[in-house]
Design a protein around this motif. Sequence first.
Motif, PDB file in Angstrom:
ATOM      1  N   THR A  81     -65.802   0.618 -45.282  1.00  0.00           N
ATOM      2  CA  THR A  81     -66.134  -0.255 -46.398  1.00  0.00           C
ATOM      3  C   THR A  81     -65.514  -1.648 -46.287  1.00  0.00           C
ATOM      4  OG1 THR A  81     -64.287   0.713 -47.647  1.00  0.00           O
ATOM      5  CG2 THR A  81     -66.490   1.651 -48.012  1.00  0.00           C
ATOM      6  N   LEU A  84     -67.796  -4.542 -46.473  1.00  0.00           N
ATOM      7  CA  LEU A  84     -68.347  -4.952 -47.757  1.00  0.00           C
ATOM      8  C   LEU A  84     -67.548  -6.086 -48.405  1.00  0.00           C
ATOM      9  CD1 LEU A  84     -69.120  -1.429 -49.271  1.00  0.00           C
ATOM     10  CD2 LEU A  84     -70.653  -2.928 -47.959  1.00  0.00           C
ATOM     11  N   GLU A  86     -64.998  -6.007 -50.268  1.00  0.00           N
ATOM     12  CA  GLU A  86     -64.738  -5.732 -51.677  1.00  0.00           C
ATOM     13  C   GLU A  86     -63.370  -6.219 -52.123  1.00  0.00           C
ATOM     14  OE1 GLU A  86     -65.393  -1.533 -51.681  1.00  0.00           O
ATOM     15  OE2 GLU A  86     -67.461  -1.757 -52.405  1.00  0.00           O
ATOM     16  N   LYS A 233     -69.020 -12.667 -45.495  1.00  0.00           N
ATOM     17  CA  LYS A 233     -69.601 -11.712 -46.446  1.00  0.00           C
ATOM     18  C   LYS A 233     -71.075 -12.008 -46.664  1.00  0.00           C
ATOM     19  CE  LYS A 233     -69.076 -10.008 -51.196  1.00  0.00           C
ATOM     20  NZ  LYS A 233     -68.248 -10.092 -52.434  1.00  0.00           N
ATOM     21  N   SER A 237     -74.099  -9.580 -45.462  1.00  0.00           N
ATOM     22  CA  SER A 237     -74.854  -8.997 -46.569  1.00  0.00           C
ATOM     23  C   SER A 237     -76.301  -8.718 -46.185  1.00  0.00           C
ATOM     24  CB  SER A 237     -74.816  -9.927 -47.796  1.00  0.00           C
ATOM     25  OG  SER A 237     -75.681 -11.045 -47.645  1.00  0.00           O
ATOM     26  N   PHE A 240     -75.475  -5.255 -45.208  1.00  0.00           N
ATOM     27  CA  PHE A 240     -74.565  -4.473 -46.030  1.00  0.00           C
ATOM     28  C   PHE A 240     -74.530  -4.904 -47.495  1.00  0.00           C
ATOM     29  CE2 PHE A 240     -72.995  -4.239 -41.658  1.00  0.00           C
ATOM     30  CZ  PHE A 240     -72.868  -2.866 -41.498  1.00  0.00           C
ATOM     31  N   GLU A 242     -76.086  -5.591 -51.464  1.00  0.00           N
ATOM     32  CA  GLU A 242     -76.752  -4.726 -52.440  1.00  0.00           C
ATOM     33  C   GLU A 242     -78.234  -4.580 -52.101  1.00  0.00           C
ATOM     34  OE1 GLU A 242     -77.578  -4.471 -57.286  1.00  0.00           O
ATOM     35  OE2 GLU A 242     -76.378  -6.114 -56.433  1.00  0.00           O
ATOM     36  N   LYS A 250     -77.833   0.862 -43.583  1.00  0.00           N
ATOM     37  CA  LYS A 250     -76.568   0.530 -44.241  1.00  0.00           C
ATOM     38  C   LYS A 250     -75.743   1.779 -44.499  1.00  0.00           C
ATOM     39  CE  LYS A 250     -74.999  -0.999 -48.823  1.00  0.00           C
ATOM     40  NZ  LYS A 250     -75.448  -1.592 -50.113  1.00  0.00           N
TER      41      LYS A 250
END
Length: 288
Positions: A81, A84, A86, A233, A237, A240, A242, A250
């Motif tokens: 992850t 991502l 995050e 990011k 994206s 990866f 949304e 993914k």
Amino acid sequence: MTTMENPTIDVSGTTFAAARELVADGTSDEIDANDNGHESRDRPTAPFTTAVVAKGKSYLAYLFLGVCSSVLYLPPAADNTSILFENLRGGKEGEDEATHNFEVVPMALELCYHKPLRAVDFQWATTTFIGKNRVTNDSNGNATADEDEFKKRLQVQIKKFNELYRDVKVGDRYLLQYIPYGGISLFLNGECLGTVGQIGGRHESNDVTDNDDNDGEQALELRSIYEQQQLAKTIYSIWFGEYAFSESMKNELLTPLHPPVEVPPEMTNTQGSGEAVEGQDDGEKHEE
């Protein structure tokens, strides 16, 4: 099971290196079963040169025809992850970056294509999925001091990245590499096509811009590691975010390999621990 005597992994008949050495100067030394861990030590290294290992893999097909095989590479201690972003967090422009404890992780995504694709297909996918994901702020919703200027800087870098794409034929491989502080590099069959996202106008010799607009565009170079991570990011994206290019791809790439791949002994002396590093002040078209 991946072994050090044969450090490769199979993705539906396509062979990938189980471990790689990423170098921020636009080079990528691959360790595979046939080169006995050869490392090129005559090239300069960067503070975050590091070994990465295969963490996830995917085979993407459409109407029973293969589109691409892919492998996600991250440091051994990193979770899948990490791709991502995050935990991305930053602050206002001009503030001391070290106070924000940036968590930076080198990463790479390699894709081997099973069908020919044009550069315009990749450019379409990049524009479309970046547009859908609209990555401009961190996960906490914190904006830069001047959001409009930040967006301009981001768009300049995305435009440069989109210009790197070339047509591919069956068997060709793209490698998208991010080295914190070094930038985001795109390779085609081992050749670096260019690097974007250098901080404060630090250009590598393979920088994509070669026109007379350099002076004007340097004013829109990224200004911090936080902004560089936002660019990384944004680009990642595509696969990866949304709204990813392929949700199944993914999910497969985010699924950890079992057993996990270990770093070959010949790569253990590589600079960088592969763990998150605190911030420092130095510096295809989707077939429907």
